[in-house]
Design a protein around this motif. Structure first.
Motif, PDB file in Angstrom:
ATOM      1  N   MET A  79     -15.204  46.967  11.777  1.00 30.71           N
ATOM      2  CA  MET A  79     -15.027  45.953  12.789  1.00 30.71           C
ATOM      3  C   MET A  79     -13.706  45.212  12.582  1.00 30.71           C
ATOM      4  N   SER A  80     -13.338  45.016  11.347  1.00 34.10           N
ATOM      5  CA  SER A  80     -12.076  44.322  11.110  1.00 34.10           C
ATOM      6  C   SER A  80     -10.889  45.197  11.495  1.00 34.10           C
ATOM      7  N   ALA A  81     -11.003  46.497  11.315  1.00 38.35           N
ATOM      8  CA  ALA A  81      -9.926  47.400  11.721  1.00 38.35           C
ATOM      9  C   ALA A  81      -9.783  47.401  13.239  1.00 38.35           C
ATOM     10  N   ALA A  82     -10.898  47.388  13.954  1.00 41.94           N
ATOM     11  CA  ALA A  82     -10.836  47.352  15.417  1.00 41.94           C
ATOM     12  C   ALA A  82     -10.268  46.023  15.902  1.00 41.94           C
ATOM     13  N   GLY A  83     -10.641  44.935  15.265  1.00 48.08           N
ATOM     14  CA  GLY A  83     -10.080  43.631  15.625  1.00 48.08           C
ATOM     15  C   GLY A  83      -8.596  43.547  15.343  1.00 48.08           C
ATOM     16  N   ALA A  84      -8.180  44.107  14.219  1.00 50.38           N
ATOM     17  CA  ALA A  84      -6.751  44.119  13.887  1.00 50.38           C
ATOM     18  C   ALA A  84      -5.972  44.967  14.877  1.00 50.38           C
ATOM     19  N   CYS A  85      -6.529  46.083  15.294  1.00 44.90           N
ATOM     20  CA  CYS A  85      -5.873  46.928  16.298  1.00 44.90           C
ATOM     21  C   CYS A  85      -5.744  46.193  17.628  1.00 44.90           C
ATOM     22  N   ALA A  86      -6.776  45.473  18.012  1.00 43.87           N
ATOM     23  CA  ALA A  86      -6.725  44.743  19.275  1.00 43.87           C
ATOM     24  C   ALA A  86      -5.668  43.649  19.229  1.00 43.87           C
ATOM     25  N   GLY A  87      -5.619  42.921  18.142  1.00 43.74           N
ATOM     26  CA  GLY A  87      -4.628  41.852  18.023  1.00 43.74           C
ATOM     27  C   GLY A  87      -3.213  42.377  17.923  1.00 43.74           C
ATOM     28  N   PHE A  88      -3.009  43.380  17.098  1.00 40.90           N
ATOM     29  CA  PHE A  88      -1.674  43.945  16.933  1.00 40.90           C
ATOM     30  C   PHE A  88      -1.202  44.631  18.201  1.00 40.90           C
ATOM     31  N   GLY A  89      -2.114  45.296  18.896  1.00 43.87           N
ATOM     32  CA  GLY A  89      -1.754  45.970  20.138  1.00 43.87           C
ATOM     33  C   GLY A  89      -1.364  45.010  21.233  1.00 43.87           C
ATOM     34  N   ALA A  90      -2.004  43.850  21.273  1.00 42.94           N
ATOM     35  CA  ALA A  90      -1.650  42.851  22.281  1.00 42.94           C
ATOM     36  C   ALA A  90      -0.261  42.280  22.023  1.00 42.94           C
ATOM     37  N   ILE A  91       0.100  42.139  20.759  1.00 44.68           N
ATOM     38  CA  ILE A  91       1.416  41.616  20.416  1.00 44.68           C
ATOM     39  C   ILE A  91       2.480  42.699  20.564  1.00 44.68           C
ATOM     40  N   CYS A  92       2.176  43.887  20.071  1.00 45.58           N
ATOM     41  CA  CYS A  92       3.153  44.976  20.037  1.00 45.58           C
ATOM     42  C   CYS A  92       3.399  45.564  21.422  1.00 45.58           C
ATOM     43  N   GLY A  93       2.336  45.821  22.164  1.00 43.40           N
ATOM     44  CA  GLY A  93       2.470  46.381  23.496  1.00 43.40           C
ATOM     45  C   GLY A  93       2.504  47.895  23.541  1.00 43.40           C
ATOM     46  N   SER A  94       2.330  48.550  22.401  1.00 43.21           N
ATOM     47  CA  SER A  94       2.379  50.005  22.356  1.00 43.21           C
ATOM     48  C   SER A  94       1.140  50.533  21.633  1.00 43.21           C
ATOM     49  N   SER A  95       0.383  51.368  22.324  1.00 42.34           N
ATOM     50  CA  SER A  95      -0.813  51.944  21.707  1.00 42.34           C
ATOM     51  C   SER A  95      -0.455  52.866  20.561  1.00 42.34           C
ATOM     52  N   LEU A  96       0.590  53.635  20.745  1.00 43.64           N
ATOM     53  CA  LEU A  96       1.002  54.576  19.703  1.00 43.64           C
ATOM     54  C   LEU A  96       1.466  53.843  18.452  1.00 43.64           C
ATOM     55  N   ALA A  97       2.264  52.808  18.622  1.00 40.25           N
ATOM     56  CA  ALA A  97       2.733  52.037  17.468  1.00 40.25           C
ATOM     57  C   ALA A  97       1.580  51.327  16.780  1.00 40.25           C
ATOM     58  N   THR A  98       0.621  50.838  17.549  1.00 43.87           N
ATOM     59  CA  THR A  98      -0.537  50.172  16.963  1.00 43.87           C
ATOM     60  C   THR A  98      -1.360  51.143  16.134  1.00 43.87           C
ATOM     61  N   ALA A  99      -1.674  52.297  16.696  1.00 48.53           N
ATOM     62  CA  ALA A  99      -2.475  53.276  15.965  1.00 48.53           C
ATOM     63  C   ALA A  99      -1.746  53.781  14.726  1.00 48.53           C
ATOM     64  N   THR A 100      -0.440  53.971  14.826  1.00 48.62           N
ATOM     65  CA  THR A 100       0.336  54.450  13.682  1.00 48.62           C
ATOM     66  C   THR A 100       0.390  53.415  12.577  1.00 48.62           C
ATOM     67  N   THR A 101       0.681  52.181  12.934  1.00 48.04           N
ATOM     68  CA  THR A 101       0.796  51.124  11.933  1.00 48.04           C
ATOM     69  C   THR A 101      -0.543  50.848  11.260  1.00 48.04           C
ATOM     70  N   LEU A 102      -1.583  50.704  12.057  1.00 43.70           N
ATOM     71  CA  LEU A 102      -2.872  50.389  11.477  1.00 43.70           C
ATOM     72  C   LEU A 102      -3.491  51.568  10.744  1.00 43.70           C
ATOM     73  N   SER A 103      -3.087  52.783  11.071  1.00 42.28           N
ATOM     74  CA  SER A 103      -3.586  53.915  10.291  1.00 42.28           C
ATOM     75  C   SER A 103      -3.014  53.882   8.877  1.00 42.28           C
ATOM     76  N   GLN A 104      -1.797  53.370   8.738  1.00 40.22           N
ATOM     77  CA  GLN A 104      -1.200  53.249   7.400  1.00 40.22           C
ATOM     78  C   GLN A 104      -1.826  52.103   6.612  1.00 40.22           C
ATOM     79  N   VAL A 105      -2.287  51.078   7.308  1.00 42.65           N
ATOM     80  CA  VAL A 105      -2.843  49.905   6.635  1.00 42.65           C
ATOM     81  C   VAL A 105      -4.357  50.015   6.470  1.00 42.65           C
TER      82      VAL A 105
END
Length: 85
Positions: A1-27
């Protein structure tokens, strides 16, 4: 749940689904593998949640899609709020 929440927050700031999935996959993936979650389940969670970030207001693509055709930003934010949650 925390990973999904982090993806939602980071994606809203970043604006790119690909960048969000790539960054959060590393973290998030190493942290999900530590308690021995299934790798396919963890990767699927991060990939699916990464695409939801662009729906959460005030996401960059949402603002751009309101400004270019001169649509109502308030209506688009309300329309994206339910699917984003």
């Amino acid at each position: 749940m925390s990973a999904a929440g982090a993806c939602a927050g980071f994606g809203a700031i970043c604006g790119s689904s690909l960048a969000t999935a790539t960054t959060l996959s590393q973290v998030a993936l190493p942290e999900l593998e530590r308690p021995h979650y299934d790798k396919r389940l963890a990767a699927g969670t991060v990939a699916a949640a990464g695409t939801l970030g662009i729906l959460n207001p005030p996401s960059v693509p949402l603002i751009i899609s309101a400004v270019l055709p001169q649509a109502s930003l308030a209506k688009l934010v309300l329309a994206a709020l339910v699917p984003g949650l």
